[in-house]
Design a protein around this motif. Structure first.
Motif, PDB file in Angstrom:
ATOM      1  N   VAL A  28       0.881  -1.232   0.040  1.00  0.00           N
ATOM      2  CA  VAL A  28       0.051   0.065  -0.011  1.00  0.00           C
ATOM      3  C   VAL A  28       0.931   1.214  -0.017  1.00  0.00           C
ATOM      4  O   VAL A  28       0.248   2.363   0.014  1.00  0.00           O
ATOM      5  N   ALA A 286      -3.527  -4.190  -4.692  1.00  0.00           N
ATOM      6  CA  ALA A 286      -2.978  -3.200  -3.965  1.00  0.00           C
ATOM      7  C   ALA A 286      -2.483  -2.185  -5.213  1.00  0.00           C
ATOM      8  O   ALA A 286      -2.682  -0.762  -5.187  1.00  0.00           O
ATOM      9  N   LEU A 289      -5.255  -0.677  -7.218  1.00  0.00           N
ATOM     10  CA  LEU A 289      -5.973   0.324  -6.662  1.00  0.00           C
ATOM     11  C   LEU A 289      -5.236   1.764  -6.696  1.00  0.00           C
ATOM     12  O   LEU A 289      -5.918   2.890  -6.751  1.00  0.00           O
ATOM     13  N   GLN A 290      -4.032   1.580  -6.379  1.00  0.00           N
ATOM     14  CA  GLN A 290      -3.170   2.947  -6.367  1.00  0.00           C
ATOM     15  C   GLN A 290      -3.004   3.480  -7.621  1.00  0.00           C
ATOM     16  O   GLN A 290      -2.999   4.711  -7.826  1.00  0.00           O
ATOM     17  N   THR A 300      -6.689   2.061   0.193  1.00  0.00           N
ATOM     18  CA  THR A 300      -6.368   0.679  -0.105  1.00  0.00           C
ATOM     19  C   THR A 300      -6.304  -0.218   1.018  1.00  0.00           C
ATOM     20  O   THR A 300      -6.798  -1.178   0.891  1.00  0.00           O
TER      21      THR A 300
END
Length: 459
Positions: A28, A286, A289-290, A300
């Motif tokens: 993350v 992760a 999503l980022q 996240t």
């Protein structure tokens, strides 16, 4: 379980927690680290994968060294080395120092203290039920560490800085060092026991080169196959070396007899794929999503709460489930649930829906993995007598960490190489992980239906 054994179990379980936490919490921080250290997503992936790879490459040699220098001593040394790496990572001015601290020091430290965790547990908890309960606590803490890594890492990164996450690791290590004073090594060390240094070098080099080839897939397929082939040749040389030492009556790094136990071999495959799916999913979701969706670390991490809850619930329940279901049945049910979760992660993100569409799939993956982590470990460890616990523990943890390495390297490489079309690359990476799950499910059906004690297996 006596109070004395319970007190010794606490630092062992915490050690597995921090090792698994370290393998997933950086997922993350990808955006924050890459921006702060002026590097790329692929650079952060290299650091994460190298950490897992160093663990896997050194786990077998370090497991063997426990017989020579003592399990508690190596456990303590490993914690100190890990703590130094965490502090180096926290003050890293660039990617090179981060790799030195996180990938090398923390990787070496983990390889030193993880084999003693499983060897000491096997030696201290002598009956099948108490050992299953102890492995349940340790494996559960490992799964929770991997699942909560994104959440805790996200909270710390957003509230303070990603560097504080490594300070958090150093603090936990200090606590474990204090608690570890209660641990008693039931078997004395044997300083005169020979150690196969050539075998250690060949095994480590072969694994590093082999995984390096996988990571080269996004740059040149020809180079990938070349490097993988070289790694395979080195590993073949390692096994040839081991056989030659055994034929001459010398002690080898790894006994080939460990691979003659069919039950253990099958369970090792399930262990490998469990961690492959867990760490592969963690990195893929992760990073997607980022990088693609633009979520920050805490957003996240919160999404991964579903996986955390799933692992926590099922790992706590598995101690009671083993009274009513065979370990084989739990492993099969775990893979079925996990594969269903992977399928949901692929199906429910079509059309770029909201972030919480990831929750059902992550929950199922957490439930499935949590219920089978402990049975797989217990099947492997209990298949061998006391004198082989050092070797099988090193092999078992190496296989599990290789799964983590493969998951991050394979799924991460597919995702990173296709970030221009992030959703399609995400789907491809998750489908590959699901295929590995189907393969392991097929293997699990070949596990024996009957269960025996370690003594019976040794006989």
């Amino acid at each position: 379980m006596s109070p004395a054994l319970r007190r010794m179990l606490i630092p062992l379980a915490l050690a597995q927690f921090i090792a698994s936490f370290a393998g997933s919490n950086m997922n993350v921080m990808i955006t924050d680290i890459s921006q702060d250290l002026n590097t790329t997503v692929q650079g952060v992936q290299v650091s994460i994968t190298l950490f897992l790879l160093v663990m896997a490459a050194l786990m077998i040699p370090c497991g063997k060294l426990t017989d020579r220098y003592g399990r508690k001593r190596l456990f303590s040394i490993g914690l100190v080395v890990y703590g130094i790496g965490a502090i180096l990572s926290a003050v890293a001015p660039g990617l090179g120092v981060l790799i030195l601290g996180n990938s090398i020091f923390e990787g070496v430290g983990t390889a030193l203290f993880i084999p003693p965790v499983y060897i000491l547990t096997t030696l201290l908890f002598t009956d099948l039920r108490s050992r299953a309960a102890a492995f349940g606590v340790i494996s559960g803490m490992g799964g929770i560490g991997a699942a909560t890594g994104p959440l805790i890492g996200g909270l710390i990164t957003t509230a303070i800085t990603w560097r504080a996450a490594f300070v958090f690791q150093a603090i936990i290590i200090a606590v474990i060092v204090l608690l570890a004073r209660r641990i008693q090594d039931p078997v004395p060390a044997d300083p005169e026991r020979p150690f196969d240094w050539v075998g250690a070098i060949l095994s480590a080099a072969g694994l590093v080169v082999f995984v390096g080839g996988i990571m080269a897939a996004d740059s040149n397929l020809g180079l990938m196959f070349l490097v993988i082939g070289i790694g395979a040749l080195i590993l073949a040389g390692f096994f040839a070396w081991v056989r030659s030492r055994e034929h001459t009556g010398k002690e080898a790094l790894l006994s080939t007899g460990l691979f003659r136990n069919r039950t253990s071999n099958l369970a090792l495959v399930t262990q490998n794929v469990q961690w492959l799916i867990l760490m592969g999913t963690s990195f893929t979701v992760a990073a997607y999503l980022q990088v693609v969706r633009g979520y920050n670390a805490i957003q996240t991490g919160v999404i991964f709460t579903a996986a955390t809850v799933g692992i926590l619930v099922s790992s706590l329940a598995v101690g009671g489930l083993v009274k009513y279901f065979k370990q084989r049945s739990l492993i099969i049910a775990g893979f079925v649930t996990t594969i269903a979760g992977v399928g949901l992660l692929v199906a429910l993100v079509a059309g770029r829906p909201g972030a919480w569409y990831f929750a059902p799939g992550l929950l199922l993956i957490g439930l499935g993995l949590g219920v089978m982590l402990t049975p797989s470990v217990n099947v492997v460890q209990s298949a061998f007598p006391e004198q082989l616990q050092g070797e099988i523990s090193g092999l078992s943890r190496s296989v599990s960490n290789l799964g983590s390495t493969f998951g991050t390297a394979i799924a991460g490489t597919i995702l990173v190489s296709g970030l221009a079309d992030g959703t399609r690359a995400y789907g491809a990476a998750m489908i590959v992980l699901g295929c590995f799950g189907l393969l392991a499910l097929g293997v699990a059906f070949f596990l024996p239906r009957s269960e025996s004690t370690p003594a019976a297996d040794a006989a």
